[in-house]
Enzyme design. Structure first.
Site, short mmCIF file in Angstrom:
data_model
loop_
_atom_site.label_atom_id
_atom_site.label_comp_id
_atom_site.label_asym_id
_atom_site.label_seq_id
_atom_site.Cartn_x
_atom_site.Cartn_y
_atom_site.Cartn_z
N TYR A 83 4.50 4.32 3.28
CA TYR A 83 4.08 3.05 3.20
C TYR A 83 2.99 2.93 1.61
O TYR A 83 3.13 1.91 1.07
CB TYR A 83 3.00 2.71 4.17
N GLU A 92 -2.72 -7.17 9.44
CA GLU A 92 -4.16 -6.80 9.09
C GLU A 92 -5.00 -7.05 10.08
O GLU A 92 -5.91 -6.41 10.34
CB GLU A 92 -4.25 -7.47 7.69
N TRP A 136 -5.06 1.70 10.42
CA TRP A 136 -3.64 1.23 9.87
C TRP A 136 -2.41 2.16 10.56
O TRP A 136 -1.56 1.62 10.55
CB TRP A 136 -3.77 1.24 8.49
#
Length: 187
Positions: free
Chosen positions: A16, A38, A46
């Protein structure tokens, strides 16, 4: 190869970091996906959201804005039983509300891309942080974006979420100066 420390040595996080985070993103569907993810991350890591990303894509029609806006209460309720996503009622229902708000922004601005990128005058903001401690959780710009999005009916768009969204989609380059991705636009 030096990366931002938050990526660690986790293969999913490194992938990522190396190929997505901080890369300017201009596709409406992908921008909507990041806004929703988000929001889903609020209060969580995350890494947790990233691990569930594919399932989110499956159950939320690959984040096609029109289809997400048309989801019924029954469809949203069914998602709350799916262990492949974060089963928070408010976060799940925010997807439909955000899709409706996104469609209104598209009608007004021509695209979600044009609307979101207008907050940074269409160009990434390049920061030159040297340590993670220097990277702020919010900025006056993320405060303004949050206020504007809430006014339009978007949900789960507090200033911290907006700043993370701007970082993820390349509106803000917060790769640390020593990171091989600092200042690099291409994937």
């Amino acid at each position: 190869m030096q990366r931002c420390p938050w990526a660690g040595d986790d293969p999913l996080m490194c992938e990522y970091h190396d190929h997505e985070w901080g890369t300017p993103l201009h596709d409406d569907r992908a921008l909507f996906e990041f806004l929703c993810l988000e929001g889903a991350q609020a209060g969580l890591s995350w890494r947790t959201v990233l691990a569930k990303r594919e399932r989110y894509r499956e159950v939320l029609h690959d984040f096609e804005i029109e289809r997400a806006a048309a989801m019924t209460d029954r469809q949203l309720e069914k998602l709350l039983a799916d262990p492949g996503i974060i089963r928070n009622r408010l976060k799940v229902s925010s997807v439909r509300d955000n899709a409706k708000a996104a469609l209104a922004a598209i009608d007004e601005h021509g695209s979600l891309d044009a609307y979101f990128w207008s907050f940074v005058d269409g160009r990434p903001i390049r920061n030159a942080w040297r340590s993670p401690a220097e990277v702020p959780p919010t900025t006056p710009l993320s405060d303004r974006m949050s206020k504007a999005l809430k006014k339009r009916g978007f949900r789960f768009v507090g200033s911290t979420i907006c700043y993370a969204f701007m970082q993820a989609t390349g509106m803000v380059d917060d790769h640390l100066v020593g990171c091989f991705r600092h200042g690099v636009d291409a994937r």
